[in-house]
Scaffold this active site. Structure first.
Site, PDB file in Angstrom:
ATOM      1  N   SER A 143      16.846   9.604  45.601  1.00  0.00           N
ATOM      2  CA  SER A 143      16.167   8.582  44.706  1.00  0.00           C
ATOM      3  C   SER A 143      16.911   8.387  43.539  1.00  0.00           C
ATOM      4  O   SER A 143      17.938   9.382  43.056  1.00  0.00           O
ATOM      5  CB  SER A 143      14.752   9.384  44.246  1.00  0.00           C
ATOM      6  OG  SER A 143      14.284   8.503  43.407  1.00  0.00           O
ATOM      7  N   TYR A 156       9.673  15.536  39.480  1.00  0.00           N
ATOM      8  CA  TYR A 156      10.335  14.811  40.445  1.00  0.00           C
ATOM      9  C   TYR A 156      11.860  14.653  40.125  1.00  0.00           C
ATOM     10  O   TYR A 156      12.715  14.748  41.167  1.00  0.00           O
ATOM     11  CB  TYR A 156       9.485  13.487  40.601  1.00  0.00           C
ATOM     12  CG  TYR A 156      10.010  12.830  41.783  1.00  0.00           C
ATOM     13  CD1 TYR A 156      10.013  12.945  43.112  1.00  0.00           C
ATOM     14  CD2 TYR A 156      10.454  11.405  41.510  1.00  0.00           C
ATOM     15  CE1 TYR A 156      10.120  12.526  44.268  1.00  0.00           C
ATOM     16  CE2 TYR A 156      10.663  10.651  42.678  1.00  0.00           C
ATOM     17  CZ  TYR A 156      10.889  10.934  43.826  1.00  0.00           C
ATOM     18  OH  TYR A 156      11.045  10.208  44.983  1.00  0.00           O
TER      19      TYR A 156
END
Length: 258
Positions: A143, A156
């Site tokens: 990501s 995250y």
């Protein structure tokens, strides 16, 4: 640019997190590119339905229910293969958006186990099979969170930084062996479940993530990117590709229409 037909020894592609979103879209695209895809995820009904869809379209697909955080189950899964051509480590996800001061350690632990240890488990278990293919590819779907921080996302972000470092280090450690390591780092992708899962099923909070953004990335956009990278000639390695929608300049700079 036309995609290359994968060599016979490298035709099996294992895709984790294939029950929805990027994983499901990637499985479809790799099947269309000539791979025999093996779909893994915890939700048995979802991957079985997808395998039937891909097979009905004239391609080859098999569903295998699997929790990537269960090392014993992963090791057992790996025994089914003599060789594997492609491993797409896609299973992952985000939970919560609390600041560091009040973040839930259980959510942090779950994100780390899925995004990092899940990738580690599959990569370790299948690396000998990728080697044996003579032309293997490991894909880590990380990501943009693995490359830059943002407020409210530390758990995250930490997990995806771990996935990024895993890919980067693995590439250094296996150089000279017939296995490529590719990292695809998507930015804002609108799928049915990512934001909804992050906010515990709160549809209103999930919708605000994309509010005013005319065209976030779709799962198909990312799947096309993954498939393009995987189908490059064997000597070509796409080390890292960051993919964002045009409206997103960074993790914290997004153009939103009023």
């Amino acid at each position: 640019m036309a995609t290359a037909v994968p060599p016979a020894a490298s035709r099996i592609a294992v895709v984790t997190g294939a029950s929805s979103g990027i994983g499901a879209a990637t499985a479809r695209r790799l099947a269309e590119a000539g791979y025999r895809v093996v779909l893994t995820a915890r939700r048995k009904d979802r991957i079985e339905a997808l395998a039937e869809e891909i097979t009905a379209a004239g391609h080859a697909a098999t569903a295998y229910p699997l929790d990537v955080t269960d090392r014993a189950a992963v090791d057992e899964f790996a025994t089914a293969f003599k060789t594997v051509g492609v491993l797409v480590n896609n299973a992952g996800g985000a939970l919560g958006a609390d600041p560091v001061a009040t973040g839930d350690p259980d959510q942090w632990r779950t994100m780390y186990e899925t995004n990092v240890l899940g990738t580690l488990h599959l990569t370790q278990a299948l690396l000998p099979k990728l080697d044996a293919s003579g032309d293997g590819t490991v894909v880590v779907v990380s990501s943009t969170a693995g490359h830059a921080t943002y407020e409210g996302g530390a758990g995250y972000v930490a997990a995806k930084h771990g996935a990024h470092v895993l890919a980067e280090t693995l590439r250094l450690e296996i150089v000279g062996r017939p296995v490529r390591v590719i990292e695809i780092a998507p930015g804002m992708v609108r799928t049915d479940e990512f934001a909804l899962t992050r906010f515990g099923g709160d549809a209103e909070k999930a919708a605000k993530v994309y509010q005013g953004v005319a065209e976030p990335l779709t799962a198909d956009d990312v799947a096309d990117t993954i498939t393009w990278a995987v189908t490059r000639p064997p000597h070509v390695n796409i080390d890292l590709m960051i993919v964002r929608p045009r409206a997103q300049a960074s993790n914290t700079k997004v153009h939103r229409e009023p």
